[in-house]
Design a protein around this motif. Sequence first.
Motif, PDB file in Angstrom:
ATOM      1  N   VAL A 129       0.707  -1.238  -0.032  1.00  0.00           N
ATOM      2  CA  VAL A 129      -0.180  -0.080  -0.104  1.00  0.00           C
ATOM      3  C   VAL A 129       0.943   1.421   0.032  1.00  0.00           C
ATOM      4  N   THR A 130       1.941   1.212   0.760  1.00  0.00           N
ATOM      5  CA  THR A 130       2.687   2.345   0.907  1.00  0.00           C
ATOM      6  C   THR A 130       3.459   2.598  -0.302  1.00  0.00           C
ATOM      7  N   ALA A 131       3.971   1.243  -1.048  1.00  0.00           N
ATOM      8  CA  ALA A 131       4.776   1.451  -2.424  1.00  0.00           C
ATOM      9  C   ALA A 131       3.921   2.088  -3.426  1.00  0.00           C
ATOM     10  N   TYR A 132       2.527   1.624  -3.352  1.00  0.00           N
ATOM     11  CA  TYR A 132       1.600   2.144  -4.358  1.00  0.00           C
ATOM     12  C   TYR A 132       1.289   3.492  -4.189  1.00  0.00           C
ATOM     13  N   ILE A 155       4.219   5.449  -5.422  1.00  0.00           N
ATOM     14  CA  ILE A 155       4.295   5.510  -7.108  1.00  0.00           C
ATOM     15  C   ILE A 155       3.064   6.349  -7.759  1.00  0.00           C
ATOM     16  N   ALA A 156       1.962   6.204  -7.003  1.00  0.00           N
ATOM     17  CA  ALA A 156       1.081   7.300  -7.264  1.00  0.00           C
ATOM     18  C   ALA A 156       1.351   8.817  -7.147  1.00  0.00           C
ATOM     19  N   VAL A 188       3.364  13.761  -9.389  1.00  0.00           N
ATOM     20  CA  VAL A 188       4.620  14.967  -9.686  1.00  0.00           C
ATOM     21  C   VAL A 188       4.912  14.817 -11.254  1.00  0.00           C
ATOM     22  N   VAL A 189       5.164  14.000 -11.979  1.00  0.00           N
ATOM     23  CA  VAL A 189       5.636  13.765 -13.153  1.00  0.00           C
ATOM     24  C   VAL A 189       4.546  14.657 -14.233  1.00  0.00           C
ATOM     25  N   LEU A 190       3.276  13.904 -13.805  1.00  0.00           N
ATOM     26  CA  LEU A 190       2.047  14.723 -14.610  1.00  0.00           C
ATOM     27  C   LEU A 190       2.044  16.201 -14.636  1.00  0.00           C
TER      28      LEU A 190
END
Length: 320
Positions: A15-18, A21-22, A27-29
């Motif tokens: 959950v933390t990793a997801y 990543i989200a 941030v990239v978007l």
Amino acid sequence: MDLREFKRLTGEIMVTAYAGIAVFADVVLLIFKMLYYVVESIFWLIFPVEEKNVSGEVVLITGAGHGIGRELALQYATLGAKVVCWDLNENGNKETAEEIKKINETASVYTYRCDVTNREEVIRVAAEVQRDVGDVTILVNNAGIMPCHTLMDHTPEEIRKTFDVNVIAHFWMLQTFLPSMIKKNHGHVVALSSMAGIAGLPNLVPYCGSKFAVRGIMEAIHLELRDAMLPKQLNIKFTCIYPYMVDTGLCKKPKMRFPTLFSLVPPKTAAAEIVKAQRRNVQEASIPSVFFHINNIFRNFPDKVPLLVRDFLDSGVEAD
């Protein structure tokens, strides 16, 4: 560690990793969109957006009896809009309507006497406008006063009146005319702030405070309606204008070291720039346009640098 505990920890890690990543993807978007809008703004700077048609729109202008307000009424009428003139000065309003009719006898122009600082009167006259003309689709909050004294020479009544006309009236007008715009998701609000609403000036302390307030009102109401309309796109536009000193009679004792660079702006020129900004859906614009950008640049310097530039230019107003 038993199997149940292992599964729980594994689930938490996933959950933390997801979530990480989200956030990274967001941030990239965000960066991509920021770059896109920067490029877009540069493109529109080189190739200005086409000015939208205002023919048939109902344009209400406060303070239409003289100065910028009169010129706005004349120019919107020339573009085929139905012009609604509000002013305390009935004779000035009548003269504005007569000038419009001289240019075009078939022009649609309506005049009303209204004290925009009186909420009940604003509501009453607005009902007359709705009955006579229809829903206002372009609202121009232009009415304003500019007493020029040192702060200590301002009377309490003068300070209150400055804020009543220059600030409080905006709330009554917005509360009265925005509902029909929101219902149709169509409309445009233009507010006259001032370069004194961008940078403070001596002998104009209450006026500067009132014009800084106008900028905040316009930014906040735009964001409030944008959030309220989501996920739909907000089609009510907001334009805040920051004119330099305009030759309307309000500025009785202008002071300028370089008059060729900082001469008073003719009302006709100011009105033309305001109409252009509105028709291009510009959110903020100064008159002349370069002033807004110069101010933004100098705000990034140490405090003493803008003061040096101000002292060098020596531009402002003398006390009455």
